[in-house]
Design a protein around this motif. Structure first.
Motif, short mmCIF file in Angstrom:
data_model
loop_
_atom_site.label_atom_id
_atom_site.label_comp_id
_atom_site.label_asym_id
_atom_site.label_seq_id
_atom_site.Cartn_x
_atom_site.Cartn_y
_atom_site.Cartn_z
N CYS A 134 5.15 -6.17 12.14
CA CYS A 134 4.01 -5.25 13.12
C CYS A 134 3.03 -7.17 12.83
O CYS A 134 3.29 -7.77 12.51
CB CYS A 134 3.72 -4.02 12.21
N GLY A 135 1.24 -6.55 13.91
CA GLY A 135 0.61 -7.37 13.59
C GLY A 135 -0.32 -7.00 12.81
O GLY A 135 -0.48 -7.92 12.58
N ASN A 136 -0.13 -5.63 12.25
CA ASN A 136 -1.06 -5.65 11.15
C ASN A 136 -0.02 -4.89 9.81
O ASN A 136 0.01 -3.51 10.07
CB ASN A 136 -2.38 -4.79 11.54
N PRO A 137 0.02 -4.76 9.05
CA PRO A 137 0.34 -4.15 8.68
C PRO A 137 0.20 -2.49 7.88
O PRO A 137 -0.45 -1.61 7.86
CB PRO A 137 0.51 -4.60 6.53
N GLY A 138 -1.73 -2.60 8.02
CA GLY A 138 -2.35 -1.94 7.43
C GLY A 138 -2.62 -0.14 8.69
O GLY A 138 -2.44 0.46 8.65
N GLN A 155 0.68 -1.58 -0.13
CA GLN A 155 0.11 0.05 0.08
C GLN A 155 0.71 1.52 -0.12
O GLN A 155 1.52 1.19 0.82
CB GLN A 155 -0.54 -0.49 1.06
N THR A 156 0.64 2.19 -0.91
CA THR A 156 0.75 3.83 -0.95
C THR A 156 0.27 4.83 -0.07
O THR A 156 -1.42 4.50 -0.50
CB THR A 156 1.17 4.54 -2.07
N LEU A 157 0.44 5.21 0.74
CA LEU A 157 0.04 6.48 1.12
C LEU A 157 0.21 7.34 1.53
O LEU A 157 2.06 7.49 1.74
CB LEU A 157 -0.07 6.32 2.81
N PHE A 158 -0.57 9.18 1.04
CA PHE A 158 0.26 10.27 1.00
C PHE A 158 -0.08 11.26 1.65
O PHE A 158 -1.66 11.05 2.12
CB PHE A 158 1.22 9.96 -0.43
N ALA A 159 0.61 12.10 1.94
CA ALA A 159 -0.31 13.37 2.64
C ALA A 159 0.50 14.88 1.82
O ALA A 159 1.41 15.06 2.31
CB ALA A 159 -0.39 13.69 3.55
N LEU A 160 -0.11 15.71 0.77
CA LEU A 160 1.03 16.67 -0.32
C LEU A 160 0.22 17.71 1.23
O LEU A 160 -0.87 18.18 1.34
CB LEU A 160 0.47 16.99 -1.06
N ASP A 161 1.53 18.49 1.08
CA ASP A 161 1.23 20.17 2.43
C ASP A 161 1.85 20.99 0.65
O ASP A 161 2.73 21.06 1.20
CB ASP A 161 1.80 20.33 3.39
N SER A 162 1.02 21.00 0.33
CA SER A 162 1.23 22.59 -1.19
C SER A 162 2.00 23.83 -0.51
O SER A 162 3.02 23.74 -0.80
CB SER A 162 0.17 22.50 -1.38
N ASN A 163 1.90 24.43 0.82
CA ASN A 163 2.48 25.21 1.31
C ASN A 163 4.13 24.73 1.53
O ASN A 163 4.89 25.70 1.45
CB ASN A 163 1.84 26.16 2.79
#
Length: 139
Positions: A111-115, A39-47
């Motif tokens: 880990c026990g849970n990758p999510g 899985q890929t998760l991301f969060a963009l902070d444009s500022n």
């Protein structure tokens, strides 16, 4: 008690000016062979990104990160790479690049849970406390 599983992860970085080698962590890619998880998760902070380079095209960066998501999911929109097995997709996503969107070296963990592990890594390595940035890929 749930058995701990080995996982590997890399931090996704945006390097607005490759020649300056400054970067901002924007996401996580996590792979666990035993859990059959990628899985890929991301969060963009444009500022924050614009502070490093005011002319940066945030939409273009988001487009690249969405491609990482599609490849991770094995979605047909991710092209031929998305049809590869999980391990091959992870290796492709974390291959060394000299582009604006790069990844760190690969790191191991248990880990026990990758999510849950990927969400925790995103909080620790990408988000700033009380970050109200829209996080993509979290259901």
């Amino acid at each position: 008690m749930q058995e701990k599983q080995l996982f590997e992860y890399a931090v996704i970085r945006v390097v607005p000016r490759v020649e300056r080698e400054e970067f901002l962590n924007v996401g996580i890619i996590l792979y666990s062979r035993d859990a059959k998880f990628l899985q890929t998760l991301f969060a963009l902070d444009s500022n924050r990104l614009k502070a490093l380079n005011p002319s940066l095209d945030i939409n273009d960066i988001e487009h690249h990160l969405r491609a990482f998501e599609l490849i991770s999911k094995g979605d047909s929109g991710g092209g031929p790479i998305a049809r590869m097995d999980l391990a091959s997709r992870f290796r492709w996503l974390t291959a060394t690049r000299s582009t604006i969107v790069q990844t760190s070296k690969v790191h191991p963990g248990f880990c026990g849970n990758p999510g849950e592990a990927i969400k925790k890594l995103l909080e620790q390595l990408v988000l700033i406390p009380s970050d109200s940035t829209n996080v993509a890929g979290i259901s």
